[in-house]
Design a protein around this motif. Structure first.
Motif, short mmCIF file in Angstrom:
data_model
loop_
_atom_site.label_atom_id
_atom_site.label_comp_id
_atom_site.label_asym_id
_atom_site.label_seq_id
_atom_site.Cartn_x
_atom_site.Cartn_y
_atom_site.Cartn_z
N GLY A 173 0.81 -1.22 0.00
CA GLY A 173 0.00 0.00 0.00
C GLY A 173 0.83 1.26 0.00
N ASP A 174 0.19 2.34 -0.36
CA ASP A 174 0.86 3.63 -0.38
C ASP A 174 0.34 4.58 0.69
OD1 ASP A 174 2.59 3.05 -2.51
OD2 ASP A 174 1.04 3.50 -3.97
N ASP A 175 -0.55 4.08 1.55
CA ASP A 175 -1.08 4.93 2.60
C ASP A 175 0.04 5.31 3.56
OD1 ASP A 175 -3.64 4.71 1.59
OD2 ASP A 175 -4.16 3.03 2.89
N PRO A 176 0.01 6.54 4.05
CA PRO A 176 1.02 6.94 5.03
C PRO A 176 0.91 6.10 6.31
CG PRO A 176 -0.41 8.79 4.42
CD PRO A 176 -0.93 7.58 3.73
N VAL A 177 2.02 5.94 7.00
CA VAL A 177 2.06 5.12 8.20
C VAL A 177 0.99 5.56 9.22
CG1 VAL A 177 3.48 4.43 10.17
CG2 VAL A 177 4.44 4.41 7.87
N PRO A 178 0.78 6.86 9.47
CA PRO A 178 -0.27 7.23 10.42
C PRO A 178 -1.66 6.73 10.02
CG PRO A 178 1.18 9.09 10.08
CD PRO A 178 1.56 8.04 9.06
N ALA A 179 -1.97 6.74 8.73
CA ALA A 179 -3.26 6.24 8.25
C ALA A 179 -3.36 4.73 8.45
CB ALA A 179 -3.46 6.60 6.78
N LEU A 211 8.87 -6.93 16.10
CA LEU A 211 9.63 -7.24 14.89
C LEU A 211 11.07 -6.72 14.90
CD1 LEU A 211 6.81 -6.41 12.32
CD2 LEU A 211 7.48 -8.66 13.16
N GLY A 212 11.34 -5.77 15.79
CA GLY A 212 12.69 -5.21 15.86
C GLY A 212 12.99 -4.15 14.82
N VAL A 213 11.97 -3.71 14.08
CA VAL A 213 12.14 -2.65 13.08
C VAL A 213 10.94 -1.71 13.14
CG1 VAL A 213 13.50 -4.06 11.48
CG2 VAL A 213 11.04 -3.98 11.23
N SER A 214 11.12 -0.50 12.64
CA SER A 214 10.02 0.45 12.58
C SER A 214 9.09 0.09 11.42
CB SER A 214 10.56 1.87 12.38
OG SER A 214 11.11 1.99 11.07
N PRO A 215 7.87 0.61 11.42
CA PRO A 215 6.97 0.35 10.29
C PRO A 215 7.56 0.82 8.96
CG PRO A 215 5.71 1.22 12.13
CD PRO A 215 7.17 1.33 12.49
N SER A 216 8.22 1.95 8.96
CA SER A 216 8.83 2.46 7.72
C SER A 216 9.93 1.53 7.23
CB SER A 216 9.38 3.86 7.93
OG SER A 216 8.35 4.74 8.26
N PHE A 246 10.38 -4.93 2.74
CA PHE A 246 9.54 -5.86 2.01
C PHE A 246 9.16 -5.37 0.63
CE2 PHE A 246 9.35 -7.73 6.17
CZ PHE A 246 9.46 -9.07 5.85
N ARG A 247 9.17 -4.07 0.41
CA ARG A 247 8.98 -3.57 -0.95
C ARG A 247 10.16 -3.94 -1.81
NH1 ARG A 247 6.00 2.29 -0.66
NH2 ARG A 247 3.96 1.42 -0.26
N LEU A 248 11.35 -3.80 -1.27
CA LEU A 248 12.55 -4.18 -2.04
C LEU A 248 12.54 -5.67 -2.32
CD1 LEU A 248 15.37 -2.11 -0.30
CD2 LEU A 248 14.29 -1.68 -2.51
N ALA A 249 12.16 -6.49 -1.37
CA ALA A 249 12.11 -7.94 -1.56
C ALA A 249 11.10 -8.30 -2.65
CB ALA A 249 11.78 -8.65 -0.26
N GLY A 250 9.96 -7.64 -2.66
CA GLY A 250 8.93 -7.89 -3.65
C GLY A 250 9.38 -7.53 -5.06
N ARG A 251 10.15 -6.47 -5.16
CA ARG A 251 10.65 -6.05 -6.48
C ARG A 251 11.67 -7.04 -7.02
NH1 ARG A 251 11.23 0.14 -4.74
NH2 ARG A 251 9.03 0.67 -4.90
N ARG A 252 12.49 -7.60 -6.13
CA ARG A 252 13.50 -8.56 -6.57
C ARG A 252 12.85 -9.87 -7.04
NH1 ARG A 252 16.68 -8.65 -1.56
NH2 ARG A 252 16.46 -6.45 -1.13
#
Length: 51
Positions: free
Chosen positions: A4-10, A31-36, A42-48
């Motif tokens: 999705g492209d919704d901002p993190v607050p949304a 998870l040990g990581v921020s939402p951003s 995962f966007r990078l993983a999906g593109r690969r």
């Protein structure tokens, strides 16, 4: 989050978190990581893996 492209607050509001800060703290705790960072990773993983 990954596609999705919704901002993190949304996203935080749509998922029932009181604020994006509350969601950020939950992501860091579980998870040990921020939402951003999660979204970016995962966007990078999906593109690969795309044909």
């Amino acid at each position: 989050m990954e596609s999705g492209d919704d901002p993190v607050p949304a996203v935080a509001r749509a998922c029932g978190f009181g604020s994006d800060e509350t969601m950020r703290r939950a992501f860091l705790r579980v998870l040990g990581v921020s939402p951003s960072a999660y979204r970016h990773r995962f966007r990078l993983a999906g593109r690969r893996n795309a044909p």
